[in-house]
Design an enzyme around this catalytic site. Structure first.
Site, PDB file in Angstrom:
ATOM      1  CG  HIS A 174      77.928  48.274   5.615  1.00 50.64           C
ATOM      2  ND1 HIS A 174      78.842  48.801   4.724  1.00 50.64           N
ATOM      3  CD2 HIS A 174      78.669  47.764   6.638  1.00 50.64           C
ATOM      4  CE1 HIS A 174      80.069  48.610   5.183  1.00 50.64           C
ATOM      5  NE2 HIS A 174      79.989  47.988   6.352  1.00 50.64           N
ATOM      6  CD  GLU A 175      77.160  46.343  10.015  1.00 51.59           C
ATOM      7  OE1 GLU A 175      77.801  45.284  10.221  1.00 51.59           O
ATOM      8  OE2 GLU A 175      77.708  47.439   9.850  1.00 51.59           O
ATOM      9  CG  HIS A 178      80.266  43.287   7.015  1.00 44.84           C
ATOM     10  ND1 HIS A 178      81.432  43.245   6.293  1.00 44.84           N
ATOM     11  CD2 HIS A 178      80.135  44.569   7.441  1.00 44.84           C
ATOM     12  CE1 HIS A 178      81.992  44.450   6.281  1.00 44.84           C
ATOM     13  NE2 HIS A 178      81.224  45.264   6.958  1.00 44.84           N
ATOM     14  CD  GLU A 255      83.994  47.829   6.817  1.00 44.00           C
ATOM     15  OE1 GLU A 255      82.915  48.452   6.708  1.00 44.00           O
ATOM     16  OE2 GLU A 255      84.123  46.812   7.512  1.00 44.00           O
TER      17      GLU A 255
END
Length: 655
Positions: A174-175, A178, A255
């Site tokens: 997930h990071e 980003h 998100e």
């Protein structure tokens, strides 16, 4: 469908424009409220002098001064904050109380985290970011930085202690999403702009605590100052409300996008879904207690504020979607079941080892199946195993994946001494030197290492040289990605000496080959970001015409890797057409060595232009139906420098 990271990055840039618009609206509102306070103060102080029936006495001058003062102060605060943040993601991590992890950590949980991050960096085609741990028992994480070159990833102690490997991998993926989606730059700009808005509240608090001299004559002025202080605090908290609204407008949909990208990376929805379920079941959730957490709440994997902090700004003002909504999007058939709080707060029963992750096992199984099926041929004529000359274009994408799987297999089989060396400062420098050295120039290269290197480097080079030499350039490039956190631990002076040594090793034979050129660009762009972050803040080229003088020589060089003049012409024309141009309108540039090209304009281009660059290079490589070693090396190296996954946005040709 594969995620188009160029499109995601362009969306982030659009969100930046939305952010600027909302910020301007918020500033105008704050200016208006401040002017109203000034008017009330003047009416109180000059009640005897003002005549409401005389418009010429309206205090336009005072209002102009107060308006300019508010705009100037907010602008100065935003600029100051941006200059702080230009130093990279480490500024955010340190502000949150994070401890930087060294590459040679011995804690098994930390080693697993580092391995997961390394795996994701290889899969994503970006430099391995330095890691920080926050002293918080909740489950949360963040990524911060203006680009992948200066990015860091931070996790809480709870994330290390309470998640199993699959869940940890989901959070890290997930990071990384980003990082690749362009959200980090957006989030840091948001952080700086909101800091300017909140400064008015801080100024009001300072006014309340100003010491005032005695005397009756000053009583009115003291009351005015106190009134101004209270008014600014109220205005400041209105700014807080607008700040939360801006965060929500900019952050929430990003998100969902990062969750979807994480599933794409890991091919394991249960990992990130399991982490979200644990957070939902924990009493402390993802709460971060640090005083800076409120300002930086939009950076985190999950809501970093407690329920009572979010109570009065919930709904529209939340920076993250509700956890059940996120879980439902990942697991559409989920019916709301969560682990109980005690189970969620209990570390995994089975001891976590450094076993290969499930996605990598799947990749290796596919590789073995392909080899058994006879789809992989031996290396010949400069081609990598698995290339079938004249193969249809639609098979080249699968062939590219197969070659990267083989490279992953070779990387996974690196000697333990090489892996261990990448975790320590001096051996890591030796690995970098060994990657640039060759047997036929070894005596002269060793003299350079002895003369320009720091004490002890020569013995490390001597120990590792024979282990690195058998590695093909692509594997060496992958190895260099793993050195990023270790080399960023060097001091400024040591890095400068290392850079000088690498330049001398490259220049020793009077030529700069493909691999050497890519290594130098990697060193100058990725590692130097730790020591000269301002160098990363260069103008972004937003039009193809701005980068054509740089792109055309690179495209011509790629086309010349084909086997014969006819194939070279086809490759050149395919690359030009992928740019939406007619080959007849452009002359082929003079042949240049890759090492003499200046690729920084390509690196500093916008996502839309990067997509055009990438599609052009892929189309040129695909034109002759075969994938050569140097072609794959350039694709891998350029993807690393452009900070994009190598599998991003296939060109129209199907490659």
């Amino acid at each position: 469908m594969a995620m188009n990271f160029f499109e995601a990055q362009q969306q982030a840039r659009s969100r930046t424009r939305l952010l600027v618009f909302l910020f301007a609206v918020a500033v105008l509102l704050l200016v208006a409220l401040t002017d109203l306070v000034v008017l009330i103060a003047l009416a109180f102080l000059q009640a005897d002098q003002l005549d409401p029936a005389a418009p010429e006495q309206f205090p336009w001058g005072y209002l102009a001064v107060s308006s300019l003062a508010v705009v100037a102060v907010i602008g100065a605060v935003v600029l100051f904050r941006l200059l702080q943040l230009k130093k990279g993601g480490k500024v955010v991590a340190e502000a949150l109380g994070g401890r930087r992890l060294k590459s040679d950590e011995t804690d098994p949980k930390v080693r697993i985290l580092q391995n997961v991050v390394s795996e994701m960096a290889i899969a994503a085609g970006v430099p391995t970011p330095p890691l920080y741990v926050l002293p918080e028992q909740s489950i949360n994480a963040f990524a911060a930085g203006f680009s992948p070159a200066d990015a860091v990833i931070g996790v809480t102690e709870g994330t290390l202690n309470l998640l199993n490997r699959d869940e940890l991998q989901g959070v890290i993926a997930h990071e990384f999403s980003h990082i690749l989606n362009g959200d980090m730059r957006l989030n840091l700009r948001l952080l700086a702009l909101l800091h300017g808005i909140l400064f008015i509240s801080e100024a009001g608090q300072q006014l309340l605590f100003v010491r005032h001299g005695g005397g009756r004559d000053r009583n009115g002025a003291v009351l005015v100052v106190l009134g101004l202080g209270l008014s600014f605090i109220i205005i400041g908290y209105i700014g807080v409300l607008f700040g939360q609204l801006i965060k929500a407008a900019v952050s929430r949909q990003r998100e969902y996008l990062a969750d979807a990208s994480a599933v794409q990376f890991t091919r394991n929805p249960a990992g990130i879904a399991g982490a979200l379920k644990r957070i939902a079941a924990l009493q402390q959730g993802g709460r971060v207690k640090h005083p800076q957490a409120s300002e930086m709440s939009h950076l985190f994997f999950a809501d970093a504020l407690s329920r009572w902090q979010m109570g009065f700004i919930g709904g529209w003002f939340a920076t993250h979607p509700p956890l059940p909504d996120r879980i439902k999007r990942i697991e559409p058939h989920w019916i709301g079941g969560l682990p109980d709080a005690a189970t969620a707060a209990t570390p995994p029963d089975a001891p976590r080892t450094e076993a290969v992750s499930q996605p990598l096992e799947q990749r290796m199984a596919l590789l073995q199946a392909a080899l058994l099926a006879g789809q992989s041929a031996g290396t010949a004529g400069g081609q990598i195993a698995g290339v079938v000359a004249g193969a249809p274009e639609q098979l080249l994408a699968a062939d590219l994946k197969l070659q990267r799987q083989q490279l992953q297999a070779e990387f996974d089989n690196l000697p333990a001494a090489v892996r261990h060396a990448s975790q320590h400062e001096l051996p890591a420098q030796a690995l970098l030197c060994c990657c640039l050295m060759s047997e036929h120039e070894l005596p002269r290269q060793l003299k350079l290492v002895q003369g320009l290197g720091m004490p002890g480097l020569l013995s490390e080079v001597d120990r590792l040289f024979d282990l690195v030499q058998p590695l093909q350039p692509l594997t060496r490039l992958t190895l260099l990605q793993q050195l990023v956190p270790t080399l960023k631990q060097l001091s400024q002076s040591r890095f400068t000496h290392l850079q000088q040594l690498c330049r001398a090793l490259i220049d020793l034979d009077g030529r700069c080959d493909t691999f050497e050129a890519l290594v130098w660009l990697w060193l100058d762009h990725v590692i130097a970001a730790e020591f000269a972050p301002q160098a990363q803040a260069k103008a972004r080229h937003g039009r193809l015409s701005q980068v054509l003088p740089t792109l055309l020589p690179l495209l011509h060089w790629v086309s010349l890797q084909s086997a014969n003049p006819a194939a070279q012409l086809d490759s050149w024309q395919a690359g030009i057409r992928a740019l939406g141009l007619e080959p007849a309108s452009l002359l082929q540039p003079e042949t240049q060595a890759l090492g003499s090209m200046q690729l920084m304009p390509l690196i500093n281009s916008t996502p839309t232009v990067k997509q055009q660059i990438w599609q052009s290079l892929r189309a040129a490589v695909a034109a002759d139906g075969q994938l050569l070693l140097d072609e794959l090396l350039v694709l891998q190296g350029v993807a690393l420098l452009l900070e994009i996954p190598i599998d991003s946005a296939p060109a129209a040709s199907g490659f």
